[in-house]
Design a protein around this motif. Structure first.
Motif, short mmCIF file in Angstrom:
data_model
loop_
_atom_site.label_atom_id
_atom_site.label_comp_id
_atom_site.label_asym_id
_atom_site.label_seq_id
_atom_site.Cartn_x
_atom_site.Cartn_y
_atom_site.Cartn_z
N THR A 2 -21.29 -43.85 69.48
CA THR A 2 -22.14 -43.00 70.30
C THR A 2 -23.60 -43.23 69.95
OG1 THR A 2 -20.40 -41.33 70.38
CG2 THR A 2 -22.62 -40.63 71.01
N SER A 3 -24.41 -43.52 70.95
CA SER A 3 -25.83 -43.78 70.73
C SER A 3 -26.66 -42.56 71.13
CB SER A 3 -26.28 -45.01 71.53
OG SER A 3 -26.04 -44.82 72.91
N PHE A 25 -23.66 -40.74 62.34
CA PHE A 25 -24.11 -41.39 63.58
C PHE A 25 -25.28 -42.30 63.25
CE2 PHE A 25 -22.08 -37.43 64.91
CZ PHE A 25 -21.16 -37.93 65.83
N ALA A 110 -24.44 -42.36 81.16
CA ALA A 110 -25.41 -42.49 80.06
C ALA A 110 -26.79 -42.10 80.56
CB ALA A 110 -25.42 -43.94 79.54
N ASP A 124 -26.12 -42.81 75.09
CA ASP A 124 -25.11 -41.83 75.46
C ASP A 124 -25.67 -40.41 75.48
OD1 ASP A 124 -22.94 -43.74 75.59
OD2 ASP A 124 -23.04 -43.80 73.40
N ASN A 371 -25.06 -34.18 78.36
CA ASN A 371 -25.40 -34.90 77.13
C ASN A 371 -26.90 -34.85 76.81
OD1 ASN A 371 -22.73 -35.55 77.14
ND2 ASN A 371 -23.01 -37.77 76.97
N VAL A 402 -22.84 -33.89 69.55
CA VAL A 402 -22.65 -35.34 69.58
C VAL A 402 -21.24 -35.69 69.11
CG1 VAL A 402 -23.47 -37.55 68.67
CG2 VAL A 402 -25.12 -35.78 69.31
N VAL A 405 -19.10 -35.16 72.09
CA VAL A 405 -19.29 -36.23 73.06
C VAL A 405 -18.52 -37.48 72.61
CG1 VAL A 405 -20.98 -37.85 74.02
CG2 VAL A 405 -21.50 -35.40 73.94
N ALA A 406 -18.61 -37.79 71.32
CA ALA A 406 -17.91 -38.97 70.79
C ALA A 406 -16.40 -38.84 70.95
CB ALA A 406 -18.28 -39.16 69.32
#
Length: 474
Positions: A2-3, A25, A110, A124, A371, A402, A405-406
């Motif tokens: 995840t960015s 992360f 994204a 992301d 996001n 996050v 989200v991941a």
């Protein structure tokens, strides 16, 4: 993997970047439009600029600083602290300096960022950390463009400016003015202060930390944590006063009144606020009133009528000649994220979503913008304690977001959840505690979009755990 893209390298951006990295992360990029980190502490270099919250609390809990020179450190020291945090926490490889993000758009999977140089990048998760105090306000005063001398805002102070022997006009009596005026009063030929509303103040019990104290701090970390806890307890008392708790309010009100009584002298009536304590930020100072009483300082309480080539005209017919005009008029705190253009799901523009005033669930996330998690967003400003405490609370919440989200894919806060939180904020902020506060911090529609209405500990508790039921898959 995840960015995450973080926009802004002030206290908020640094807190988010560090806690995300600490959580594992590693694909984190911090975009900063300037050539250095620091945010407001990079941009504000006017004489006397310093913190008005004690250093033990105005610093990260994960990066306590044993080397503060005094309880209320000056701007250069805070800026160096932030630079050192970036180095010591290993964030330098994650920084992109001189990289201004001008637009961010949700593609459906994204966030696509567009930079000022025309380049793009996709991430992301988007974390805007541009703060509430980044856009200086210049009041619309007739004739302002006619002034023949030099003009500056405190946030744009040029270190090359020399006030020695000059006639300086300072418009405003907020947090920057009460630091600037005492710092230049002894050097300028005359300082004229134009006051619209008198601020509530409290004594600023500053003290220097000597070599022995700094050595103890380095070798006995518990001393720093005890100082932090003590400062926190003090802000609890002032916070209760701001929130209208009778005993605390009477106590803090009495201290403020006594300060004016002993320090303001003949100016006492002119510097007494005509609004309830808590409507505006209470300012900490030890030399503001003494500076106003100095022989070459003049306090003007009449409204400014216009500005001419020679100086400032007030409604009483007086003309105040100036060589240097300083706007100490603060920031457009209600204009979040401007001028960044943010486009969410289905082409929704954030500027349109916030047309009647910014809002976000917990001050962090907005329906229709998956996001995206804000640092220092709507209704997260504090009037009595350290905003860094709020930054850490938000960063911890964002780490959980996050992670979700991941694990689950894009998340979007439910509209009814955000609407409920916003309704609660507006109800509490327009309740009896703020009666008589006029329209400070309000938008044109009467909404209060900056301040948090409760204790800081309440905000920490409400952001401690991300509730997945508040979200729907985007």
């Amino acid at each position: 993997m995840t960015s995450v893209a973080i926009i802004g390298a002030g206290f908020g951006g640094i807190a988010a970047a560090h806690l995300l990295r600490r959580a594992g992360f590693t694909d984190v990029t911090v975009f900063e439009k300037a050539g250095d980190v620091g945010g407001v502490w990079r941009d504000n270099t006017y004489p006397g600029c310093a913190c008005d919250i004690p250093a033990p609390l105005y610093s990260f809990s994960f990066a306590l600083n044993p080397d503060w020179s005094q309880r209320f450190p000056p701007q250069p020291e805070i800026l160096e602290y932030l630079r050192r945090c970036v180095r010591d926490l290993g964030l330098e490889p994650h920084l992109r300096l001189d990289a201004e993000v001008v637009a961010a758009a949700w593609t459906g999977t994204a966030w696509r960022l567009t930079l000022a140089d025309g380049s793009t990048a996709e991430f992301d998760v988007l974390v805007p950390a541009t703060g509430q105090l980044s856009k200086p306000v210049l009041p619309a005063i007739p004739g302002a463009d006619d002034f023949a001398g030099r003009v500056t805002h405190t946030a744009g102070w040029d270190p090359a400016i020399d006030v020695t022997g000059r006639r300086v006009g300072v418009i405003g009596t907020g947090a920057s003015a009460i630091q600037l005026v005492p710092a230049i009063a002894g050097r300028a030929a005359r300082v004229t202060v134009f006051q619209r509303t008198a601020p509530w103040t409290l004594p600023k019990p500053n003290r220097r930390y000597g070599r022995i104290r700094r050595t103890v701090n380095r070798h006995v970390p518990g001393v720093m944590r005890a100082a932090r806890a003590g400062t926190w307890l003090l802000t609890v008392v002032t916070g209760r006063a701001v929130l209208g708790r009778p005993l605390s309010r009477r106590l803090v009100h009495a201290v403020s009144t006594l300060q004016r009584y002993w320090q303001a002298g003949r100016l006492r009536d002119s510097v007494t606020p005509d609004y309830a304590m808590g409507c505006k930020r209470v300012l900490f100072t030890g030399d503001w009133y003494r500076a106003l009483r100095a022989p070459h300082v003049n306090l003007v309480t009449g409204d400014v009528l216009r500005i001419t080539g020679a100086g400032v005209h007030t409604v009483d017919g007086a003309v105040h000649d100036c060589d240097l005009l300083v706007y100490a008029t603060g920031f457009a705190a209600t204009e979040f994220l401007t001028p960044l253009r943010v486009t969410g799901r289905d082409g929704r523009e954030l500027a349109d979503e916030w047309r009647d005033g910014a809002y976000a669930h917990l001050g962090i996330t907005v329906p229709g913008f998956p996001n995206m998690f804000l640092m220092y967003g709507p209704n997260t400003n504090t009037g009595n304690t350290s905003v860094v405490y709020f930054h850490e609370s938000q960063a911890r919440y964002i780490v959980q977001a996050v992670r979700a989200v991941a694990a689950r894919g894009p998340l979007e806060v439910r509209p009814e959840v955000a609407a409920s939180f916003d309704a609660e904020m507006q109800h509490r902020l327009t309740g009896s505690v703020w009666t008589g506060c006029s329209n400070w911090y309000r938008t044109g529609t009467g909404r209060v979009v900056t301040n948090w209405p409760g204790p800081a500990a309440e905000y920490r508790a409400r952001t401690a755990r991300l509730a997945l039921t508040d979200y729907t898959p985007a």
